[in-house]
Design an enzyme around this catalytic site. Structure first.
Site, PDB file in Angstrom:
ATOM      1  N   CYS A  50       0.799  -1.235   0.000  1.00 26.54           N
ATOM      2  CA  CYS A  50       0.000   0.000   0.000  1.00 26.54           C
ATOM      3  C   CYS A  50       0.831   1.284   0.000  1.00 26.54           C
ATOM      4  O   CYS A  50       0.597   2.185  -0.806  1.00 26.54           O
ATOM      5  CB  CYS A  50      -0.898   0.071   1.235  1.00 26.54           C
ATOM      6  SG  CYS A  50      -1.366  -1.482   1.965  1.00 26.54           S
ATOM      7  N   LYS A  53       3.419   1.888  -2.948  1.00 25.96           N
ATOM      8  CA  LYS A  53       2.587   2.035  -4.149  1.00 25.96           C
ATOM      9  C   LYS A  53       1.911   3.397  -4.182  1.00 25.96           C
ATOM     10  O   LYS A  53       1.940   4.096  -5.192  1.00 25.96           O
ATOM     11  CB  LYS A  53       1.536   0.922  -4.172  1.00 25.96           C
ATOM     12  CG  LYS A  53       0.495   1.108  -5.244  1.00 25.96           C
ATOM     13  CD  LYS A  53      -0.781   0.368  -4.913  1.00 25.96           C
ATOM     14  CE  LYS A  53      -1.577   1.034  -3.821  1.00 25.96           C
ATOM     15  NZ  LYS A  53      -2.712   0.208  -3.374  1.00 25.96           N
ATOM     16  N   TYR A 104       7.370   1.292  13.321  1.00 23.81           N
ATOM     17  CA  TYR A 104       6.769   0.005  13.721  1.00 23.81           C
ATOM     18  C   TYR A 104       7.623  -0.689  14.777  1.00 23.81           C
ATOM     19  O   TYR A 104       7.125  -1.216  15.760  1.00 23.81           O
ATOM     20  CB  TYR A 104       6.601  -0.902  12.496  1.00 23.81           C
ATOM     21  CG  TYR A 104       5.272  -0.742  11.811  1.00 23.81           C
ATOM     22  CD1 TYR A 104       4.960   0.420  11.123  1.00 23.81           C
ATOM     23  CD2 TYR A 104       4.314  -1.744  11.861  1.00 23.81           C
ATOM     24  CE1 TYR A 104       3.746   0.576  10.498  1.00 23.81           C
ATOM     25  CE2 TYR A 104       3.087  -1.599  11.238  1.00 23.81           C
ATOM     26  CZ  TYR A 104       2.816  -0.438  10.552  1.00 23.81           C
ATOM     27  OH  TYR A 104       1.597  -0.291   9.946  1.00 23.81           O
ATOM     28  N   TYR A 185      -6.871  -5.499  -8.818  1.00 20.54           N
ATOM     29  CA  TYR A 185      -6.559  -4.105  -8.496  1.00 20.54           C
ATOM     30  C   TYR A 185      -5.065  -3.799  -8.547  1.00 20.54           C
ATOM     31  O   TYR A 185      -4.666  -2.696  -8.928  1.00 20.54           O
ATOM     32  CB  TYR A 185      -7.190  -3.690  -7.162  1.00 20.54           C
ATOM     33  CG  TYR A 185      -6.440  -4.102  -5.904  1.00 20.54           C
ATOM     34  CD1 TYR A 185      -5.564  -3.225  -5.281  1.00 20.54           C
ATOM     35  CD2 TYR A 185      -6.627  -5.351  -5.319  1.00 20.54           C
ATOM     36  CE1 TYR A 185      -4.887  -3.585  -4.120  1.00 20.54           C
ATOM     37  CE2 TYR A 185      -5.956  -5.711  -4.164  1.00 20.54           C
ATOM     38  CZ  TYR A 185      -5.085  -4.830  -3.574  1.00 20.54           C
ATOM     39  OH  TYR A 185      -4.414  -5.184  -2.430  1.00 20.54           O
ATOM     40  N   GLU A 189      -3.649  -0.847 -10.851  1.00 18.89           N
ATOM     41  CA  GLU A 189      -2.948   0.289 -10.239  1.00 18.89           C
ATOM     42  C   GLU A 189      -1.567   0.487 -10.861  1.00 18.89           C
ATOM     43  O   GLU A 189      -1.179   1.612 -11.202  1.00 18.89           O
ATOM     44  CB  GLU A 189      -2.809   0.064  -8.730  1.00 18.89           C
ATOM     45  CG  GLU A 189      -4.129   0.186  -8.000  1.00 18.89           C
ATOM     46  CD  GLU A 189      -4.038  -0.110  -6.510  1.00 18.89           C
ATOM     47  OE1 GLU A 189      -4.942   0.313  -5.769  1.00 18.89           O
ATOM     48  OE2 GLU A 189      -3.073  -0.762  -6.059  1.00 18.89           O
ATOM     49  N   HIS A 444     -20.095  23.351  -0.867  1.00 19.59           N
ATOM     50  CA  HIS A 444     -20.075  23.826  -2.245  1.00 19.59           C
ATOM     51  C   HIS A 444     -18.895  24.758  -2.479  1.00 19.59           C
ATOM     52  O   HIS A 444     -18.594  25.572  -1.603  1.00 19.59           O
ATOM     53  CB  HIS A 444     -21.389  24.565  -2.530  1.00 19.59           C
ATOM     54  CG  HIS A 444     -21.510  25.032  -3.929  1.00 19.59           C
ATOM     55  ND1 HIS A 444     -21.730  24.168  -4.975  1.00 19.59           N
ATOM     56  CD2 HIS A 444     -21.406  26.273  -4.464  1.00 19.59           C
ATOM     57  CE1 HIS A 444     -21.781  24.869  -6.101  1.00 19.59           C
ATOM     58  NE2 HIS A 444     -21.589  26.143  -5.811  1.00 19.59           N
ATOM     59  N   GLU A 449     -20.452  16.955  -3.011  1.00 12.25           N
ATOM     60  CA  GLU A 449     -21.810  17.435  -2.767  1.00 12.25           C
ATOM     61  C   GLU A 449     -22.847  16.678  -3.604  1.00 12.25           C
ATOM     62  O   GLU A 449     -24.036  16.657  -3.272  1.00 12.25           O
ATOM     63  CB  GLU A 449     -21.927  18.946  -3.003  1.00 12.25           C
ATOM     64  CG  GLU A 449     -21.775  19.386  -4.431  1.00 12.25           C
ATOM     65  CD  GLU A 449     -21.796  20.916  -4.572  1.00 12.25           C
ATOM     66  OE1 GLU A 449     -22.823  21.520  -4.241  1.00 12.25           O
ATOM     67  OE2 GLU A 449     -20.782  21.500  -5.012  1.00 12.25           O
TER      68      GLU A 449
END
Ligand code: FAD
Length: 463
Positions: A50, A53, A104, A185, A189, A444, A449
């Site tokens: 993830c 990429k 981590y 996917y 990608e 807006h 919206e």
């Protein structure tokens, strides 16, 4: 003197998304935890999935900004088109990955988890052996969080010349042209991002349409947009052989065609990482795809052995692995049995245009809820009005007429689709009805919206 084998409350095999979360939370509940990681801490998502990429997706999307800038008055320098310096992208990306890996590791240390940089296998149902050091450790509970590995398909001639997505991150240069096999996917990608970075991409897929399982309208539109953007999509075919010719690869397809490519990438899916772990000898049952069979609490057929994440082949996404790891730790060490709800998981495909989805697709919704209203908005985004950029935004909302107009699914193709699905996912978890969206005022001018200004169904099934 007999040396006693040391013992922990929990031994986690695999330091990826699921394993790291489970280890930290279990340690927080007071368990003595050891975690073995054979490669780099962070696992697929952080090291070769993830995150790297998405950084490359960001790099690829500058092309559209450069294209559109002139219409907004920017004069791009006189020395020609902007050029990508691949080594800089790779260096900065890898630096960020190393930083995250450190985060981590520090998180594990702070929680008091012992990190063992080794490959671990089961010696018996309660004992783990570290293959490098040879040490054996007894564990009251074992968590298998070993993820999945790329599938390279049948052993066609020249298969060794094809790369998986893991190897792509090490490519020393951007290829001039690439053949990518796959329609899921990951294939999509990488096709989009490489094409934008400057590679001529041929996508080879044995089916007729990419992204099986996603909403048909999105599949059709994305495939058409990718083709219009210059990606050659060869459907109904597969790679049958690869030969090395000089510095290039000669790729033979099942339809008889040959093509030359600097790199060949196979993105054919991923297989659960269970081989050689000693699971079956310990009594852990696997399913037909060799994934660990688990119950709603991630417990395997051996009550003190659990498994989370891709190795269980439920929904193979990082947030799911993380949630399963957390729920396992709460269940076993926190005195709070927690089953993960695998329904309504929002997700994105980081193609360009981006695809976002949550809930049922139209075919699934129709099969379960025949009185289905389908609301659609398809429009040119405001930003493209000056630049003339051809991509349109597509949004689809599925509503169950028979049940108080409950929203069953939302699907989108266009900028920030992933961001929007995150928030629509919250609304849907809360049981959103069409009336709730109608009652919400718009921000807006935005594309989002449109979700609250859909008035008339484009299709009404079973009226
Ligand atoms: P992993 O993260 O794979 O971790 C497993 C770890 O176990 C690895 O570090 C491995 O080295 C280690 N290991 C294996 N065997 C042993 C052993 N015997 N002893 C010790 N250690 C061992 N998901 C998303 O949600 N969004 C995305 O955008 C996304 N993009 C992706 C892009 C790509 C190219 C790929 C390949 C995947 C992507 N994913 C994405 C999926 C996501 O990465 C995985 O779902 C997630 O990493 C699964 O976490 P996990 O903990 O189950 O396994």
């Amino acid at each position: 003197m007999i040396r006693r084998m040391r013992e922990v409350d929990l031994f986690v095999i695999g330091g990826g998304s699921g394993g790291v979360r489970a280890a930290r939370i279990a340690a927080g509940h007071g368990a003595r935890v050891a975690l073995a990681e054979a490669d780099r801490v962070g696992g697929t998502c952080v090291i070769r999935g993830c995150v790297p990429k998405k950084l490359m997706v960001y790099a690829s999307r500058f092309v559209q900004e450069f294209d559109e800038a002139e219409a907004y008055g920017w004069q791009i320098g006189g020395d020609g088109d902007p050029r990508l310096h691949w080594p800089t992208l790779k260096l900065n990306r890898d630096r960020e990955i190393a930083r995250l890996e450190g985060v981590y590791e520090a998180g594990l240390a702070k929680a008091g988890v012992e990190l063992l940089r080794d490959r671990a296998v089961l010696a018996d149902p309660h004992t783990v052996r570290l293959q490098g050091s040879g040490e054996t450790i007894r564990a009251k509970h074992i968590l298998v969080a070993t993820g999945a590995a790329p599938l390279m398909g049948p052993a066609i001639p020249g298969i060794e010349l094809a790369d998986s997505s893991d190897a792509l991150f090490e490519w020393p240069r951007l290829p001039l042209n690439a053949a990518i096999q796959g329609g899921g996917y990951i294939a999509v990608e990488f096709a989009c991002l490489l094409q934008r970075l400057g590679t001529q991409v041929t996508l080879v897929y044995r089916g007729e349409r990419i992204l099986r399982g996603f909403d048909e309208d999105l599949r059709q539109r994305l495939q058409a947009q990718m083709a219009a953007d210059g990606i050659e999509i060869v459907t109904g075919a597969s790679v049958e052989a690869i030969e090395s010719v000089g510095n290039a690869r000669l790729v033979t397809l099942s339809n008889g065609r040959t093509l030359s490519a600097d790199e060949v990438l196979f993105a054919l899916g991923r297989a659960p990482h269970t081989a050689g772990l000693g699971l079956e000898a310990a009594g852990v049952q696997l399913n037909a795809r060799c994934a660990v069979k688990v119950d709603a609490y991630s417990r395997s057929s051996v009550p003190h052995i659990h498994a989370v994440g891709d190795v269980t082949d439920r929904i193979n996404l990082t947030p799911v692995a993380v949630r399963e790891g957390h729920a396992f730790a709460d269940t076993v060490f926190g005195g709070r049995p927690t089953a993960v709800d695998h329904h309504g998981v929002p997700s994105a495909v980081f193609s360009t245009p981006e695809l976002g989805t949550v809930g049922l697709n139209e075919d699934e919704a129709l099969a379960l809820h025949p009185q289905l209203d389908v609301y659609i908005a398809e429009f040119r985004p405001l930003k493209a009005t000056l630049s003339g950029h051809p991509h349109k935004v597509f949004m689809k909302l599925l509503v169950d007429r028979a049940n108080d107009e409950r929203v069953l699914g939302a699907h989108m193709l266009g900028p920030d689709a992933g961001e929007m699905m995150q928030l629509l996912g919250v609304a849907m978890k809360m049981g959103a009805r069409k009336a709730d969206l109608d009652a919400t005022l718009a921000v807006h001018p935005t594309a989002a919206e449109e979700w609250v200004t859909l008035r008339t169904p484009a299709r009404r099934h079973n009226t």
